[in-house]
Design an enzyme around this catalytic site. Structure first.
Site, short mmCIF file in Angstrom:
data_model
loop_
_atom_site.label_atom_id
_atom_site.label_comp_id
_atom_site.label_asym_id
_atom_site.label_seq_id
_atom_site.Cartn_x
_atom_site.Cartn_y
_atom_site.Cartn_z
CD GLU A 252 0.10 -2.03 1.45
OE1 GLU A 252 -0.27 -1.87 2.62
OE2 GLU A 252 1.30 -2.27 1.13
CB CYS B 131 6.95 -5.53 5.11
SG CYS B 131 6.62 -5.48 6.89
CG HIS C 156 2.81 -2.43 4.69
ND1 HIS C 156 2.04 -3.56 4.53
CD2 HIS C 156 3.75 -2.75 5.61
CE1 HIS C 156 2.49 -4.52 5.32
NE2 HIS C 156 3.53 -4.04 5.98
#
Length: 380
Positions: free
Chosen positions: A356, A264, A354
């Site tokens: 995660e 990001c 992202h």
């Protein structure tokens, strides 16, 4: 300014956009006033992770899913120590949360943390407006904060723009801390906190990485004092054009050829370090259902996003940089925005989204494994 008022759903509220468009509804969360950049998020779930993501600092988030709050609020899914959004806009708030993990309602948590919101408005119309006109400054006013429309509009138009805003230092940790490896320790990573989410170091820890999370103001000496096998640059808010300090730090890491991974904001920092520019998107990518193609494999991933800025790098060729050849590794299939970069002559790569998966799909989890592979290769 906020005040805590039980029964806020009966209190009138108004959302004022900087172009003069006004939406009227009811207070949701705290009663008072707030300002920020109005943006929309397309995720149908994961609102707790969204609200506690530091990347949303100074933004009024519009939920495009019509009903929000069904699963309440729990004590496990926060991505940081607090809610970072400056305001929250929903259409149909759940009257009663229903989930075995819920400790309280979303409305109660917004009120507890002083976050001013608005409910009962046509979020579809608002989202279409923002898609056509672009993200813009806005204000939410409820209760005694409501005044004449002209006065409210003038106050919104007096707020600073997101373009040119330097926000990463205000959301980052002030003190370094360590997230220990799960199981046997295999590697040490220095993670630069530009607005890091809690799940990110956890994903690395799951792979045997001891993560030293460092402040955004960390120096090369701070980074290499932990003797890292790799360096990670996190997500974060604001305009990457203001992040000269992180760019200088990443440049130092690249000069030492240490394995590097950024996500990001970290992707934008890598872009700048390689000599590319950045620019503000019209309305950005926010949600957990964005299609991205990994151009190195041809695979299409469903991914989680939260960014209003992007890297300006050529899609049709390999670029020559001061650190060797670089190419765009990932691209958004909706609009061809650069979603990833990689160096071909040294171990460094980044993605704009992202991986995660908090909240969101797990399609991009392999990126953490790719980072491990880079560190294994460097060690060998």
């Amino acid at each position: 300014m906020t005040t805590s008022t039980r029964g806020a759903a009966k209190v009138p509220a108004v959302l004022v956009l900087e172009d003069g468009r006004i939406f009227r509804g009811r207070a949701y969360g705290a009663v008072g006033e707030t300002f920020g950049e109005a943006v929309f998020s397309t995720g149908m779930t994961g609102y707790q992770e969204t609200l506690t993501d530091p990347s949303y600092d100074r933004q009024i988030v519009v939920a495009t899913a019509p009903q929000i709050g069904n699963t309440g609020w729990n004590d496990e899914d926060d991505e940081s120590s607090r809610i970072w959004v400056s305001g929250y806009v929903v259409r149909d708030p759940a009257r009663v949360p229903s989930n075995w993990r819920a400790k309280r309602s979303l409305d109660d948590e917004l009120e507890r943390q002083g976050v001013v919101g608005i409910s009962g408005i046509d979020t579809r119309a608002l989202t279409r407006h923002l898609r056509e006109r672009g993200s813009m400054r806005a204000g939410v006013f409820s209760g005694a904060a409501i005044a004449a429309e002209a006065e409210l509009l003038a106050r919104v138009q007096a707020q600073p723009h997101m373009k040119g805003a330097s926000l990463y230092e205000e959301v980052a940790t002030k003190e370094a801390y360590v997230v220990p490896a799960v199981g046997a320790k295999k590697f040490t990573v220095a993670a630069i906190d530009l607005g890091i989410k809690g799940m990110t170091p956890h994903r690395m820890a799951e792979r045997g990485i001891e993560v030293h999370v460092l402040p955004a103001t960390a120096t090369p000496d701070d980074v290499y004092a932990v003797e890292p096998d790799g360096v990670f640059f996190s997500n974060g808010p604001g305009d990457p054009a203001t992040a000269d300090g992180p760019v200088a730090l990443m440049t130092a890491v690249l000069e030492r050829r240490t394995p590097l991974f950024g996500i990001c904001f970290g992707n934008q920092i890598l872009g700048r370090a390689l000599g590319f520019g950045t620019y503000k998107l019209k309305y950005g990518h926010r949600g957990i259902n964005q299609p991205v193609q990994d151009r190195t494999t041809g695979k299409v991933e469903v991914t989680a996003h939260n960014h209003g800025f992007a890297v300006d790098a050529p899609l049709d060729r390999v670029s020559e940089t001061r650190f060797g050849r670089a190419e765009v590794s990932h691209v958004c299939l909706n609009d061809d925005v650069v979603e990833g970069l990689q160096l071909l002559d040294q171990p460094a790569f980044s993605v704009q989204y992202h991986p995660e998966a908090a909240a969101g799909p797990h399609d991009a989890a392999y990126l953490f494994d790719r980072f491990v592979s880079l560190m294994e290769g460097q060690r060998a």
